[in-house]
Write a protein that holds these residues in place. Structure first.
Motif, PDB file in Angstrom:
ATOM      1  N   TYR A  65       0.833  -1.197   0.000  1.00  0.00           N
ATOM      2  CA  TYR A  65       0.000   0.000   0.000  1.00  0.00           C
ATOM      3  C   TYR A  65       0.873   1.255   0.000  1.00  0.00           C
ATOM      4  N   VAL A 100     -13.506   5.356  -0.030  1.00  0.00           N
ATOM      5  CA  VAL A 100     -12.769   4.384  -0.837  1.00  0.00           C
ATOM      6  C   VAL A 100     -11.745   3.656   0.025  1.00  0.00           C
ATOM      7  N   SER A 101     -11.064   4.381   0.904  1.00  0.00           N
ATOM      8  CA  SER A 101     -10.085   3.754   1.796  1.00  0.00           C
ATOM      9  C   SER A 101     -10.746   2.715   2.687  1.00  0.00           C
ATOM     10  N   THR A 118     -11.722  -0.437   0.631  1.00  0.00           N
ATOM     11  CA  THR A 118     -10.701  -1.221  -0.067  1.00  0.00           C
ATOM     12  C   THR A 118      -9.533  -1.667   0.794  1.00  0.00           C
TER      13      THR A 118
END
Length: 299
Positions: A84, A112-113, A116
């Motif tokens: 990441y 989104v974080s 995902t």
């Protein structure tokens, strides 16, 4: 000691995978009871959890099986960092959006974080750096009070959505709260997320809960543990009195885990064997797994 079925449930592995890892790679060597049935202790369960996560990231079990626990921990950390790497700039970019009141952009990146990233990566690489940068920018005047409040409000709303996805009832229930006079909760939310990821059934009670009420809730819900956060130095002395009241009212078998900047001081000042400073996410994970082990009947 845990039999095969319980170990499979705790680690997420199938009994067939457990057997194959033992026979082909000696990943763990289980104990045997008088009838010859395989039994696993807590350290073996923890090791198998690490092995499961690392194999899911593409590491072959034949390479992992010979590594000790410390080496597995290091490999897991390296895997998170390399997997990441693009996250380093995200917290700063999100705060730049807040500074321009581009709230939709901040919320989109946060959403989104959450959708995902594994929770451990979300907290360590996004939420924690974001909170640190909020403090820096607020102190040097780059972030107004209203903007800091926006960050807190958006974070709380999104992170609470994760905590409502409760695991099964068989998991240990852990209560999370701050004591009266402690309105800061984002660190508490981060710890609750770690506990959720470790398999606890999290009941998040929020800020400013008196000790007597916390003990009452813990008793009514048969809590496995109570987690309390305290970060304000000005509240350390009142917190000692509250924690002593909690110690007196709480059932004898329920531990109290203290987090935040005041944690070590409070644990020493109260002096109760049940109260422990827990300032490391890995330590919190280990405590939750041990509570799960203690509550699961042997078969």
């Amino acid at each position: 000691m845990f039999p095969v079925k319980a170990t499979a449930e705790l680690t997420g592995l199938t009994p067939e995978t457990l057997r194959a890892w033992e026979r082909r790679h000696a990943a763990v060597v289980p104990h045997r009871d008088e009838a010859g049935r395989r039994l696993y202790d807590a350290a073996m369960v923890d090791r198998l959890c690490h092995l499961h996560r690392l194999t899911a990231r593409g590491h072959p079990i034949r390479d992992l099986a010979a590594l000790d626990s410390a080496a597995l921990e290091r490999l897991a950390a390296e895997s998170r960092d390399t997997g990441y790497g693009g996250l380093d700039a995200l917290p700063g970019r999100m705060l730049d959006a807040i500074a321009d009141y581009r709230i939709d952009e901040f919320d989109r990146d946060l959403s989104v974080s959450i959708a995902t990233l594994p929770v451990t990566v979300l907290v360590s690489r996004v939420v924690s750096p974001l909170l640190r940068e909020v403090g820096v920018r607020w102190a040097d005047g780059r972030l107004a009070i209203a903007q800091e409040r926006l960050v807190s409000s958006l974070l709380r709303a999104r992170l609470m959505s994760v905590l409502t996805q409760q695991p099964g009832a068989a998991r240990p229930r852990v209560l999370f709260a701050t004591l009266p006079g402690e309105p800061h909760e984002l660190g508490l939310l981060g710890a609750a997320l770690h506990a959720h990821e470790a398999g606890a059934s999290v009941l998040y009670l929020g800020t400013g809960l008196p000790a007597e009420e916390l003990a009452t809730v813990a008793g009514r819900l048969d809590a496995a543990a109570v987690a309390v956060s305290s970060i304000d130095p000005g509240q350390a002395i009142p917190a000692v009195a509250e924690l002593r009241a909690l110690d007196a009212a709480l059932a004898a078998h329920v531990p109290v885990w203290l987090g935040g900047a005041n944690a070590r001081y409070l644990a020493e000042a109260v002096g109760s064997v049940r109260m422990q400073a827990v300032v490391d996410p890995a330590a919190l994970t280990g405590l939750i797994r041990r509570r799960a082990a203690a509550r699961r009947p042997s078969r």
